[in-house]
Scaffold this active site. Structure first.
Site, PDB file in Angstrom:
ATOM      1  N   LYS A 116      -5.595   0.313   7.393  1.00 12.12           N
ATOM      2  CA  LYS A 116      -5.835  -0.038   6.448  1.00 12.12           C
ATOM      3  C   LYS A 116      -5.729  -0.948   5.699  1.00 12.12           C
ATOM      4  O   LYS A 116      -5.926  -1.464   4.230  1.00 12.12           O
ATOM      5  CB  LYS A 116      -5.465   1.532   6.066  1.00 12.12           C
ATOM      6  N   GLU A 200       1.695   2.208  -1.181  1.00 16.13           N
ATOM      7  CA  GLU A 200       0.555   2.096  -2.624  1.00 16.13           C
ATOM      8  C   GLU A 200       1.370   3.065  -2.925  1.00 16.13           C
ATOM      9  O   GLU A 200       2.295   3.707  -2.919  1.00 16.13           O
ATOM     10  CB  GLU A 200      -0.485   2.863  -1.709  1.00 16.13           C
ATOM     11  N   HIS A 235      -3.406  16.916   3.362  1.00 13.62           N
ATOM     12  CA  HIS A 235      -3.396  15.691   3.084  1.00 13.62           C
ATOM     13  C   HIS A 235      -5.185  15.990   3.487  1.00 13.62           C
ATOM     14  O   HIS A 235      -5.975  15.374   4.226  1.00 13.62           O
ATOM     15  CB  HIS A 235      -3.414  14.378   3.836  1.00 13.62           C
ATOM     16  N   ARG A 291     -18.851   7.192   9.618  1.00 19.02           N
ATOM     17  CA  ARG A 291     -19.000   7.948  11.218  1.00 19.02           C
ATOM     18  C   ARG A 291     -20.019   8.709  10.105  1.00 19.02           C
ATOM     19  O   ARG A 291     -19.733   8.402   8.497  1.00 19.02           O
ATOM     20  CB  ARG A 291     -18.080   8.517  11.691  1.00 19.02           C
TER      21      ARG A 291
HETATM   22  P1  ADP Z   1      -6.002   9.470   6.496  1.00 20.99           P
HETATM   23  O1  ADP Z   1      -6.550   8.318   6.659  1.00 20.99           O
HETATM   24  O2  ADP Z   1      -4.794   9.652   7.194  1.00 20.99           O
HETATM   25  O3  ADP Z   1      -6.783  11.183   5.931  1.00 20.99           O
HETATM   26  P2  ADP Z   1      -5.615   8.309   3.588  1.00 20.99           P
HETATM   27  O4  ADP Z   1      -5.547   7.335   3.142  1.00 20.99           O
HETATM   28  O5  ADP Z   1      -7.995   8.566   3.655  1.00 20.99           O
HETATM   29  O6  ADP Z   1      -5.690   8.826   4.654  1.00 20.99           O
HETATM   30  O7  ADP Z   1      -5.481   9.461   2.534  1.00 20.99           O
HETATM   31  C1  ADP Z   1      -5.653  11.253   2.540  1.00 20.99           C
HETATM   32  C2  ADP Z   1      -5.430  11.911   1.279  1.00 20.99           C
HETATM   33  O8  ADP Z   1      -4.096  11.821   0.744  1.00 20.99           O
HETATM   34  C3  ADP Z   1      -5.804  11.863   0.470  1.00 20.99           C
HETATM   35  O9  ADP Z   1      -7.118  12.100   0.180  1.00 20.99           O
HETATM   36  C4  ADP Z   1      -4.959  12.188  -1.055  1.00 20.99           C
HETATM   37  O10 ADP Z   1      -4.845  13.600  -0.987  1.00 20.99           O
HETATM   38  C5  ADP Z   1      -3.217  11.426  -0.912  1.00 20.99           C
HETATM   39  N1  ADP Z   1      -3.251  10.250  -1.140  1.00 20.99           N
HETATM   40  C6  ADP Z   1      -3.635   9.640  -0.360  1.00 20.99           C
HETATM   41  N2  ADP Z   1      -3.614   8.354  -0.807  1.00 20.99           N
HETATM   42  C7  ADP Z   1      -3.120   8.738  -2.153  1.00 20.99           C
HETATM   43  C8  ADP Z   1      -2.631   7.644  -3.488  1.00 20.99           C
HETATM   44  N3  ADP Z   1      -2.497   5.939  -3.129  1.00 20.99           N
HETATM   45  N4  ADP Z   1      -2.275   8.598  -4.350  1.00 20.99           N
HETATM   46  C9  ADP Z   1      -1.990   9.648  -4.105  1.00 20.99           C
HETATM   47  N5  ADP Z   1      -3.001  10.945  -3.445  1.00 20.99           N
HETATM   48  C10 ADP Z   1      -3.348   9.358  -1.664  1.00 20.99           C
END
Ligand code: ADP
Length: 500
Positions: A116, A200, A235, A291
């Site tokens: 990431k 973040e 999530h 993917r």
């Molecule tokens: P992973 O790759 O582990 O699934 P992501 O970075 O795609 O993690 O985030 C998954 C979920 O977490 C997002 O869809 C959202 O619901 C929440 N999320 C992630 N980052 C943030 C953020 N900076 N602010 C608010 N919610 C977040």
């Protein structure tokens, strides 16, 4: 075009890809583990190769066995599906080295989005807006606090190598920082073998909106509309829809162009997804999934584009079959992930035998699954029974079609999350499209799930009573409903005709 493809996956997604093969006149090879001997996908394929014992590390993740299966059967390409080896650059490289086409992006594109942190660096350099925060790993709580002061609390700590929401920690203020950091690091270390964590800003009222990308080997890259996946638990996505209720043609073009820019920055080919967080009118790059996604069918329903087929066609060297201007959105589609899990027991997995199974049908309904009556859902893999998709002329019609389909669904033998979906679909805020990733908590959806389960019980009891069962005994109610379903295979309506 390929003559033969090996599908390195299982369950519904293996069947989805094999269906695309069949339509293209391409032979399919399945690989299967001990637990999947009787699975539908292994029978659906033209050939099936046993690759090892049930645990994924010894079968679906066993790269050398899979490559050998492809070479032995003369498969020219490998489709990885989602999960398992789909985003593993080592596997993509191994395919490349063995002269097998990996049906997905090049290994360097997977690498570029694998961490990431690297992804954030690359996207920032390409002019793609990213969530405020840092682009490096941080292990000192003091440093995290300084960043938090700049971007403002709350913040979210994320493992750089993460996925599936694992190890992410939300921190509301400085007091919880040190313990959250060490907990995120230790979860990351055991889950991903890498304890790098970064920071973040945690966005307010976040909506998860993602763009489907399709690209060919010649650099033609388009966005194929968006999906909104804000209905999440821990999530994890549970309900997805396309288009997004907040989308306007102008915003779609703006976000879509940026998604294409993101894909081009890593010389992307094949199907991919650029995920954004949308918060109070602003949007930020979250990550790119290199993917085909679980939720790809809703995009197929609204655009009429067969993403699995396109993936195979571009991997075989063909150009994209359509241009950006030719993509149109028709109506609305919603997907519910039907899982074998018990929402009343904290969504505990509920593997086991499907004593009765009958999926819904009728106008606008699509069911992607890999199960049948008598099938035993093994405990080794994910708990997905099916992806139920409803398409309608507009959002309201898609919702009622989904409700009607959930009403028709018969699954006996394992617990399912159907009551959860019913509870969300009847919620006023959901129906107005007023959702964000905190929806389930904010709306106390779990209270309503209990009510739905209760109502379904009462319906069962009414039916059992009309059949003459002793309704003071739960077991007698269950037995009466079960024998009714086995005799009729129809869902008990509200007014049951029968002995009363
Ligand atoms: P992973 O790759 O582990 O699934 P992501 O970075 O795609 O993690 O985030 C998954 C979920 O977490 C997002 O869809 C959202 O619901 C929440 N999320 C992630 N980052 C943030 C953020 N900076 N602010 C608010 N919610 C977040």
């Amino acid at each position: 075009m390929f003559r033969k493809i090996l599908v390195a996956n299982r369950g519904e997604i293996a069947i989805r890809v094999m269906r695309a093969c069949r339509e293209l006149g391409v032979s399919s090879v399945a690989i299967y583990s001990e637990a999947d001997k009787n699975a539908l996908f292994a029978n659906y394929a033209d050939e099936a190769v046993f690759v090892g014992p049930s645990p994924t590390s010894q079968s679906y993740l066993k790269m050398e066995n899979i490559i050998k299966a492809a070479l032995d059967t003369g498969a020219e390409g490998i489709h990885p599906g989602y999960g398992f080896l789909s985003e593993n650059p080592v596997f993509a490289r191994l395919c490349e080295e063995n002269g097998i086409v990996f049906i997905g992006p090049a290994s360097y594109s997977i690498d570029a989005m694998g961490s990431k942190i690297t992804a954030r660096q690359t996207m920032k350099a390409a002019g793609v807006p990213i969530v405020p925060g840092v682009e490096k790993g941080i292990s000192d709580p003091q440093e995290v606090e300084e960043i938090a002061e700049q971007v403002g609390f709350p913040i979210i700590l994320k493992p750089a190598a993460g996925g599936g929401g694992i190890g992410m920690k939300i921190v509301d203020g400085p007091q919880d920082l040190a313990s959250a950091l060490s907990s995120s690091q230790s979860i990351a270390r055991s889950a991903f073998g890498d304890d790098t964590v970064y920071v973040e800003k945690y966005l307010p009222e976040p909506r998860h909106i993602e763009f489907q990308i399709m690209a060919d080997n010649r650099g033609n890259t388009v966005y194929v509309s968006e999906r909104e996946c804000s209905i999440q638990r821990r999530h994890q996505k549970l309900i997805e829809e396309s288009p997004s209720p907040v989308m306007t043609p102008e915003l779609r073009k703006k976000m879509g162009d940026i998604a294409v820019r993101a894909a081009k920055a890593i010389r992307y080919r094949s199907a991919g997804t650029v995920e954004f967080m949308y918060s109070r009118g602003n949007f930020y790059f979250l990550e790119m999934n290199t993917r085909l996604q679980v939720e790809h069918p809703i995009t197929e329903m609204v655009t009429g584009i067969d993403l699995a087929k396109e993936q195979i066609m571009v991997a075989s060297g063909e150009d994209l079959g359509f241009s950006q201007d030719e993509i149109e959105i028709r109506g609305w589609a919603i997907e519910c992930r039907i899982n074998a899990e018990d929402p009343l027991r904290d969504f505990a997995p509920s593997p086991g035998k499907l004593r009765r199974y009958r999926s819904p049908g009728g106008p606008g309904i699509r069911v992607d699954s890999g199960v049948y009556t008598g099938y035993v859902i093994p405990p080794y893999y994910d708990s997905l029974i099916s992806k139920l998709v409803a398409h309608g002329r507009n959002r309201a019609e898609a919702i009622v079609r989904m409700q009607r389909a959930l009403y028709e669904y018969i699954i006996v033998g394992v617990e399912t999350n159907i009551a959860f979906h019913k509870a969300v679909l009847r919620n006023d805020r959901f129906r107005q499209g007023d959702i964000n990733t905190h929806f389930i908590k904010e709306e106390n959806i779990m209270d309503d799930v209990k009510k739905v389960a209760q109502e379904d019980m009462v319906k069962g009891a009414t039916l059992a009573s009309s059949l003459g069962a002793d309704t003071r005994k739960i077991a007698a109610i269950a037995a009466a409903v079960d024998s009714y379903l086995s005799a009729t295979q129809i869902v008990p309506g509200n007014s049951v005709k029968g002995k009363s």
